[in-house]
Write a protein that holds these residues in place. Structure first.
Motif, PDB file in Angstrom:
ATOM      1  N   GLN A  27      51.817  67.883 106.704  1.00 53.41           N
ATOM      2  CA  GLN A  27      52.334  69.037 105.841  1.00 53.41           C
ATOM      3  C   GLN A  27      52.750  67.982 104.714  1.00 53.41           C
ATOM      4  O   GLN A  27      53.654  68.025 104.985  1.00 53.41           O
ATOM      5  CB  GLN A  27      52.683  70.073 106.528  1.00 53.41           C
ATOM      6  N   VAL A  28      52.004  68.503 103.435  1.00 48.85           N
ATOM      7  CA  VAL A  28      52.715  68.030 102.240  1.00 48.85           C
ATOM      8  C   VAL A  28      53.774  68.425 101.968  1.00 48.85           C
ATOM      9  O   VAL A  28      53.640  69.528 100.927  1.00 48.85           O
ATOM     10  CB  VAL A  28      51.560  67.185 100.979  1.00 48.85           C
ATOM     11  N   ALA A  29      55.515  68.456 101.864  1.00 45.36           N
ATOM     12  CA  ALA A  29      56.139  69.543 101.652  1.00 45.36           C
ATOM     13  C   ALA A  29      56.864  68.998 100.363  1.00 45.36           C
ATOM     14  O   ALA A  29      56.849  70.151  99.707  1.00 45.36           O
ATOM     15  CB  ALA A  29      57.760  68.978 102.335  1.00 45.36           C
ATOM     16  N   ALA A  30      56.421  68.340  99.440  1.00 48.55           N
ATOM     17  CA  ALA A  30      56.577  68.321  98.308  1.00 48.55           C
ATOM     18  C   ALA A  30      55.517  66.786  97.274  1.00 48.55           C
ATOM     19  O   ALA A  30      55.411  65.756  98.564  1.00 48.55           O
ATOM     20  CB  ALA A  30      58.338  67.812  97.801  1.00 48.55           C
ATOM     21  N   SER A  31      55.630  66.963  96.875  1.00 44.83           N
ATOM     22  CA  SER A  31      54.765  65.186  96.204  1.00 44.83           C
ATOM     23  C   SER A  31      54.481  65.365  94.049  1.00 44.83           C
ATOM     24  O   SER A  31      54.998  66.761  93.481  1.00 44.83           O
ATOM     25  CB  SER A  31      52.735  65.903  96.203  1.00 44.83           C
ATOM     26  N   THR A  32      54.157  64.337  94.195  1.00 38.30           N
ATOM     27  CA  THR A  32      54.670  64.022  92.376  1.00 38.30           C
ATOM     28  C   THR A  32      53.395  63.713  91.857  1.00 38.30           C
ATOM     29  O   THR A  32      53.625  62.905  90.919  1.00 38.30           O
ATOM     30  CB  THR A  32      55.777  63.029  91.985  1.00 38.30           C
ATOM     31  N   LYS A  33      52.108  63.947  93.113  1.00 39.70           N
ATOM     32  CA  LYS A  33      50.849  63.089  92.646  1.00 39.70           C
ATOM     33  C   LYS A  33      50.914  63.510  90.420  1.00 39.70           C
ATOM     34  O   LYS A  33      50.281  63.175  90.022  1.00 39.70           O
ATOM     35  CB  LYS A  33      49.899  63.634  93.044  1.00 39.70           C
ATOM     36  N   ALA A  34      51.247  65.205  90.964  1.00 38.68           N
ATOM     37  CA  ALA A  34      50.736  65.139  88.972  1.00 38.68           C
ATOM     38  C   ALA A  34      51.414  64.754  87.774  1.00 38.68           C
ATOM     39  O   ALA A  34      51.451  64.412  86.847  1.00 38.68           O
ATOM     40  CB  ALA A  34      51.262  66.306  89.193  1.00 38.68           C
ATOM     41  N   ASP A  35      52.904  63.451  88.117  1.00 41.36           N
ATOM     42  CA  ASP A  35      53.654  63.065  87.515  1.00 41.36           C
ATOM     43  C   ASP A  35      53.369  61.578  87.622  1.00 41.36           C
ATOM     44  O   ASP A  35      54.098  60.585  87.184  1.00 41.36           O
ATOM     45  CB  ASP A  35      54.749  63.093  87.526  1.00 41.36           C
ATOM     46  N   HIS A  36      52.156  61.265  88.207  1.00 37.72           N
ATOM     47  CA  HIS A  36      51.310  59.848  88.627  1.00 37.72           C
ATOM     48  C   HIS A  36      52.268  59.246  88.938  1.00 37.72           C
ATOM     49  O   HIS A  36      52.323  57.931  89.544  1.00 37.72           O
ATOM     50  CB  HIS A  36      51.162  59.089  86.934  1.00 37.72           C
ATOM     51  N   TYR A  37      52.984  59.675  90.333  1.00 34.31           N
ATOM     52  CA  TYR A  37      53.963  59.479  91.342  1.00 34.31           C
ATOM     53  C   TYR A  37      54.924  58.685  90.302  1.00 34.31           C
ATOM     54  O   TYR A  37      55.714  57.176  90.947  1.00 34.31           O
ATOM     55  CB  TYR A  37      53.752  58.136  91.977  1.00 34.31           C
ATOM     56  N   MET A  38      56.030  58.732  88.909  1.00 35.54           N
ATOM     57  CA  MET A  38      56.189  58.168  88.085  1.00 35.54           C
ATOM     58  C   MET A  38      57.694  58.689  87.999  1.00 35.54           C
ATOM     59  O   MET A  38      59.051  58.372  87.407  1.00 35.54           O
ATOM     60  CB  MET A  38      55.650  57.991  86.433  1.00 35.54           C
ATOM     61  N   ARG A  39      57.844  59.811  89.220  1.00 42.51           N
ATOM     62  CA  ARG A  39      59.716  60.524  89.686  1.00 42.51           C
ATOM     63  C   ARG A  39      59.613  61.389  91.321  1.00 42.51           C
ATOM     64  O   ARG A  39      58.535  60.915  91.323  1.00 42.51           O
ATOM     65  CB  ARG A  39      59.808  61.972  89.241  1.00 42.51           C
ATOM     66  N   VAL A  40      60.110  61.425  91.434  1.00 45.21           N
ATOM     67  CA  VAL A  40      60.879  62.163  92.978  1.00 45.21           C
ATOM     68  C   VAL A  40      61.188  62.862  93.222  1.00 45.21           C
ATOM     69  O   VAL A  40      61.866  63.640  92.817  1.00 45.21           O
ATOM     70  CB  VAL A  40      62.027  60.766  93.543  1.00 45.21           C
ATOM     71  N   PRO A  41      61.183  63.847  94.172  1.00 45.95           N
ATOM     72  CA  PRO A  41      60.778  64.820  94.103  1.00 45.95           C
ATOM     73  C   PRO A  41      62.156  65.469  94.009  1.00 45.95           C
ATOM     74  O   PRO A  41      62.600  65.015  94.611  1.00 45.95           O
ATOM     75  CB  PRO A  41      59.938  66.034  94.851  1.00 45.95           C
ATOM     76  N   THR A  42      63.016  66.317  93.754  1.00 41.98           N
ATOM     77  CA  THR A  42      64.496  67.081  93.983  1.00 41.98           C
ATOM     78  C   THR A  42      64.341  68.386  95.223  1.00 41.98           C
ATOM     79  O   THR A  42      63.163  69.098  95.730  1.00 41.98           O
ATOM     80  CB  THR A  42      64.541  68.770  92.602  1.00 41.98           C
ATOM     81  N   SER A  43      65.064  68.055  95.781  1.00 50.14           N
ATOM     82  CA  SER A  43      65.600  69.389  97.362  1.00 50.14           C
ATOM     83  C   SER A  43      64.310  70.632  96.524  1.00 50.14           C
ATOM     84  O   SER A  43      64.241  70.385  97.847  1.00 50.14           O
ATOM     85  CB  SER A  43      67.045  69.017  97.334  1.00 50.14           C
ATOM     86  N   GLU A  44      64.754  70.742  94.929  1.00 53.56           N
ATOM     87  CA  GLU A  44      63.969  71.996  95.413  1.00 53.56           C
ATOM     88  C   GLU A  44      62.994  72.414  95.952  1.00 53.56           C
ATOM     89  O   GLU A  44      62.131  73.432  95.743  1.00 53.56           O
ATOM     90  CB  GLU A  44      64.834  73.084  94.278  1.00 53.56           C
ATOM     91  N   GLU A  45      62.476  71.459  95.185  1.00 52.68           N
ATOM     92  CA  GLU A  45      60.958  71.099  95.098  1.00 52.68           C
ATOM     93  C   GLU A  45      59.674  70.996  96.977  1.00 52.68           C
ATOM     94  O   GLU A  45      58.690  71.250  97.108  1.00 52.68           O
ATOM     95  CB  GLU A  45      60.202  69.776  94.722  1.00 52.68           C
ATOM     96  N   LEU A  46      61.501  71.072  97.450  1.00 50.40           N
ATOM     97  CA  LEU A  46      61.007  70.659  98.962  1.00 50.40           C
ATOM     98  C   LEU A  46      61.012  71.542 100.003  1.00 50.40           C
ATOM     99  O   LEU A  46      61.831  72.786  99.908  1.00 50.40           O
ATOM    100  CB  LEU A  46      62.647  69.539  99.957  1.00 50.40           C
ATOM    101  N   GLN A  47      59.343  72.141 100.516  1.00 55.00           N
ATOM    102  CA  GLN A  47      58.920  72.588 101.278  1.00 55.00           C
ATOM    103  C   GLN A  47      58.672  72.492 102.736  1.00 55.00           C
ATOM    104  O   GLN A  47      57.120  72.321 102.910  1.00 55.00           O
ATOM    105  CB  GLN A  47      57.762  73.603 100.432  1.00 55.00           C
ATOM    106  N   ILE A  48      59.525  72.404 103.938  1.00 50.25           N
ATOM    107  CA  ILE A  48      58.670  71.769 104.825  1.00 50.25           C
ATOM    108  C   ILE A  48      58.660  73.302 105.622  1.00 50.25           C
ATOM    109  O   ILE A  48      59.199  74.277 105.592  1.00 50.25           O
ATOM    110  CB  ILE A  48      61.208  71.679 105.523  1.00 50.25           C
ATOM    111  N   ALA A  49      57.086  73.140 106.696  1.00 52.85           N
ATOM    112  CA  ALA A  49      56.845  73.553 107.654  1.00 52.85           C
ATOM    113  C   ALA A  49      58.073  73.932 109.056  1.00 52.85           C
ATOM    114  O   ALA A  49      58.745  73.465 108.517  1.00 52.85           O
ATOM    115  CB  ALA A  49      56.293  72.685 108.055  1.00 52.85           C
ATOM    116  N   ALA A  50      57.904  75.633 108.623  1.00 55.18           N
ATOM    117  CA  ALA A  50      58.844  76.591 109.870  1.00 55.18           C
ATOM    118  C   ALA A  50      58.967  75.085 110.998  1.00 55.18           C
ATOM    119  O   ALA A  50      59.944  75.727 111.586  1.00 55.18           O
ATOM    120  CB  ALA A  50      58.338  77.857 109.699  1.00 55.18           C
TER     121      ALA A  50
END
Length: 363
Positions: A118-141
């Motif tokens: 599972q991809v818990a977070a991705s910054t592909k839409a920003d061409h990987y020019m940043r890291v995601p914030t903790s709030e963006e992280l969605q960890i599988a149960a």
């Protein structure tokens, strides 16, 4: 000795000159044994002493975290991309991955071959020019672990803080920024790194893991790919890359001499700030690639207005004694890799070259 190059290679990368000189002195005759460290049995007392010393010195630099074990393996981070799901992804579980670029993507691709991911977070839409914030992280149960890449060498982005993953072990590929700053090891289940950027020469991979994560590997996977095989054998199940491990120990000594991880971090911050300031104060001649809040202190990526100008920059820099400033072939541009062993003086010389190049080619 001839003049040393200004080495900004992304990996294999610069090693401390002091370490190279020590190794040179000991290369033919290690500690009056009449042999090189490369010629010794890995079962002998002399080599085992070096091996154990490297393990202990590494843990000491990390604050001697309770319950962690060091493994010296082979195959680089690329082999770890497969070994991690092989060993840690149980039946009915999901492997959660943070997608921040090329290396994270390779880890995800390997995990998909071995189980549910599972991809818990991705910054592909920003061409990987940043890291995601903790709030963006969605960890599988039912996540077995969360995997992320602390520093992406191609995009030049780096996690400044690590997300809290709760009871789910956080597994981090630190191949390009391990030992570049102090770490709170209580955050992690496992960290791992190919040595060829901050730890030593290519050939050895370091895994630092909580013992409970690596002491009971599944019985159905090949013996050589089981973490518990290497744990129970002290990383001596098969012949280790003995010279590379010896070099890692020498680099660890050098880090101690710099004031430990706090001293190394201070110097790395000074180097990074020097080059980023030159980029930001160039009136747009140079443009940083990564978002400012995700900028790496290990791999500084930047662009010029045109590819033709970038090619001219590379050609002129090589003529001036600079090595490795061409960006990765997948993204182009320019990149200065300033790992621990790259001297401040090299970074200062690069800034002077950048300013001179701008004077000659700027409007």
């Amino acid at each position: 000795m001839t003049k040393r190059a200004y080495n900004f290679n992304a990996g294999p990368a610069a090693l401390p000159l002091e370490v190279l000189e020590r190794a040179q002195k000991q290369f033919v005759d290690y500690e009056d044994t009449g042999m090189s460290i490369m010629e010794m049995s890995h079962r002998g007392a002399v080599y085992e002493g070096v091996h154990k010393e490297a393990e202990q010195r590494l843990l000491s630099l990390l604050g001697n975290p309770e319950g962690f074990k060091v493994l010296f393996l082979q195959g680089g981070a690329s082999t770890q991309f497969a070994m991690i799901p092989m060993n840690l992804l149980g039946e009915g579980q999901v492997a959660s991955y943070v997608d921040t670029g090329s290396w994270a993507g390779k880890a995800i691709s390997e995990a998909k071959l071995l189980g549910e991911t599972q991809v818990a977070a991705s910054t592909k839409a920003d061409h990987y020019m940043r890291v995601p914030t903790s709030e963006e992280l969605q960890i599988a149960a039912n996540a077995a672990y969360v995997h992320l890449t602390s520093n992406e060498t191609i995009g030049g982005v780096q996690f400044k803080q690590f997300p809290d993953t709760g009871d789910v072990p956080l597994v981090v590929d630190m191949s390009s920024d391990i030992l570049s700053r102090p770490l709170d090891m209580s955050q992690f289940g496992m960290i791992y790194a190919g040595a060829q950027k901050n730890l030593g020469p290519s050939g050895v991979t370091v895994v630092i893991a909580r013992e409970e994560l690596v002491n009971h590997s599944p019985k159905h996977i090949p013996t050589i790919f089981r973490y518990d095989t290497h744990l129970s054998n002290g990383s001596l199940y098969n012949t280790p890359p003995s010279f590379a491990i010896y070099m890692v120990n020498e680099v660890l000594k050098w880090i101690e001499e710099q004031g430990g991880l706090e001293g190394v971090e201070r110097l790395n911050t000074q180097k990074a700030n020097l080059i980023y300031d030159a980029i930001d104060n160039s009136n747009g001649f140079y443009k940083g690639a990564a978002h400012s809040d995700s900028r790496s202190h290990m791999n500084i990526t930047f662009r010029l207005q045109t590819e033709e100008l970038e090619k001219a920059f590379i050609k002129a820099s090589e003529q001036a004694g600079f090595v490795g400033l061409k960006g990765h072939r997948s993204v182009g541009g320019l990149r200065a890799s300033i790992y621990n062993a790259v001297p401040y003086e090299s970074c200062k010389a690069l800034v002077e070259f950048m300013r001179d190049f701008q004077k000659k080619h700027g409007e």
